[in-house]
Design a protein around this motif. Sequence first.
Motif, PDB file in Angstrom:
ATOM      1  N   THR A  91      31.799  68.903  38.722  1.00 47.95           N
ATOM      2  CA  THR A  91      32.680  68.731  39.871  1.00 47.95           C
ATOM      3  C   THR A  91      33.731  67.677  39.575  1.00 47.95           C
ATOM      4  OG1 THR A  91      30.783  69.179  41.300  1.00 47.95           O
ATOM      5  CG2 THR A  91      32.734  68.272  42.358  1.00 47.95           C
TER       6      THR A  91
ATOM      7  N   LEU B 200      38.246  66.523  40.491  1.00 47.44           N
ATOM      8  CA  LEU B 200      39.430  66.737  41.314  1.00 47.44           C
ATOM      9  C   LEU B 200      40.356  67.704  40.591  1.00 47.44           C
ATOM     10  CD1 LEU B 200      40.706  65.526  43.972  1.00 47.44           C
ATOM     11  CD2 LEU B 200      42.092  64.112  42.446  1.00 47.44           C
TER      12      LEU B 200
ATOM     13  N   VAL C 290      38.923  69.966  45.603  1.00 49.11           N
ATOM     14  CA  VAL C 290      37.717  69.645  44.851  1.00 49.11           C
ATOM     15  C   VAL C 290      37.315  70.869  44.036  1.00 49.11           C
ATOM     16  CG1 VAL C 290      35.354  68.820  44.933  1.00 49.11           C
ATOM     17  CG2 VAL C 290      36.993  68.079  46.673  1.00 49.11           C
TER      18      VAL C 290
END
Lengths: 305, 325
Positions: free
Chosen positions: B25, B27, B99
């Motif tokens: 995960t 940005l 995200v």
Amino acid sequence: MLVFSSSDKGGTGRSVTSCNLAYRLSLSGQDVAYLDFDFGSPTAGAIFEIPTLERGTPDGGLHSYILGKVAEPVRVDVRVVTERTALKERPPGSGKLSLFPGDVGGAEFHLTNDHIKKAIDLFETVEREFDVAIVDLSAGRSSALDMSLQAVAPKVRPKKADPIRWLLFHRWTTQHVIAASGLLFADNGIIACATNAGFDQRGFRSMVRTIRTAVPDDTAFGKETTAEQEAWLRKSDDILKGLAKARGLGQDLLAGLTPLEPMLLWREQVIMDVDVKRRLAKRATTKAFDELAERIINDDAWEGF
Amino acid sequence: MARPDAPRHPTEQHRPQVVLGAVTTGLLNTSEPLPLEAARQALALLPGVSADWRRHPIEQVVSPDLFFGLDCKLAVRSGAQPRVIGTARARAVLTAGHVLQGSASVAVVLDASKRRLPWAHYAARTGMVEAINKADPADLVNGFLHGRSGSTVLDLGKTGSYVMSLLDRVPQVDRQARLKTQTCRLLWAAHLREDVEPDGRVEAGDDGVFRVRMSTPSELLPQFVEFCEVLAMHDWLLSALKNAFDRSARRGRRAEDEIDPALSYLGHIWNPTAHLPHEMRWLWQALEDEAQLTWEWQSTLTRVRDKVTLLTRKAIEETLHKESV
Ligand SMILES: Nc1ncnc2c1ncn2[C@@H]1O[C@H](COP(=O)(O)OP(=O)(O)O)[C@@H](O)[C@H]1O
Ligand SMILES: [Mg+2]
């Protein structure tokens, strides 16, 4: 921002100065990554006093990463793993300090496009997390140097990306000045290599600055300096300045200098403010590191305004 | 009778017993969140297949599944590493236009052929790998979650990262993220057992990696994967917000430059229960009881907002002061 540390010879003070710069930059609030690309002799672990990384990591370091052996390189938070108590402390307002170590027994390699791709990915990843990444390159023209130049060349680096700094370290002696100038300007030197990678020559030159290391002053002669010694030193210094200028390494290219620091003659280490307070290190040394650090991150200071 | 090595359809006996996965995960590398339409274009990673999407409770776009050929070893805690051949399944998930996650998994069939079969055999079984050597499911779960990595061992985090990196090069992404962030990794492993009540455990490792293990009937697997994606996203959100708060207190830096983007991009996304499939709420609850993630998020957010209030007040006072001079 990416900062590359290069030198023609080993023993110039490139790694020790770079580690100290990384440390000072983190004190000034920057998140800093130190990438040990001196694959043949990764010394950053020893300088930061990390016992398990004295000569690099046993596996999964940057050398392994570039060769495609691991998906992610090993990284450590210097303050967590260092053995030096004072260094463990993170003063309020200061930033992260992470080390990406090289591998024990890493070595030169034959550069391929895959390696360059890895380097591009690595730089991009660290730049998205850190304010500054310092890349310590092997001495001379190495694969690490070629790879780095190609990984930040205009054709691969986004136009609006952060600036790049290219530091050239050398000692302040006749031979070292000549050697450093050779590395930068020779037919197969850094600038030629950069032009090959697609930089325009002037654009690249504006990224390059020199750092003169371990520069002695008249105290080097001992407590009682004779008038003759003082005069001789001044003259020698002038001759060196003349030589540097003639070889293209004059004031306009100078980022700064580090004074001869007795502590560093015995031990490769980070010079902390407590060392100055305890009157072990010279105030001039930490001041020089601070000034260099400021110069590197401040665009105006870098340009020399 | 079929020859032992001939391609077979998965029968009762050749069902996967273990499923392994990783979620990375980070940005999305953009200065502003991608609007839904742009996100749908960006995540259409396969020509001709459009991305799945939903608008509520928060915009989310999911790429079509991509498959990656594998011939590697599985980490085990002891003994010889089994070799597996087949394909991994991976997808990109984009939440709130910002995200980005790479979610990769493989289903491991343990009692298949004893030697490598022609590729067509594996290509027909997408998202599955077949182990050539014997292995114990529990050992595979432990090995995957805690084993040492290496170039010959299955590394699904790498696959997840790769899927994320595909989004770095699409025209909708300007590569000018305004926040400094780190990519987080979560590992999960499911032991498929039709005869048991689902049971699971989440471990927060010292290395900052969440590891989730579960015994579950296979019908609950999709929900379990979703749980892991939701957990990974919230773990990342929390560390990204904390990092921004930390950076806002740095020497020589304007606090607003860190806090403003963090608040406007991340502040509204936290909502685990809305994302979670109903069947997985118990596991989230167990995690909350122990780790108090939502409490930590709330208190971090409060600190950030308090700081904004203080900064604003200071700015107003300064302006008033200037006007009165
Ligand atoms: N300012 C300085 N004064 C005295 N010695 C120094 C100074 N800077 C570096 N040194 C010493 O010079 C030696 C070589 O430094 P190092 O950083 O290892 O060089 P390089 O990385 O260029 O090979 C080390 O023993 C180091 O402690
Ligand atoms: Mg060195």
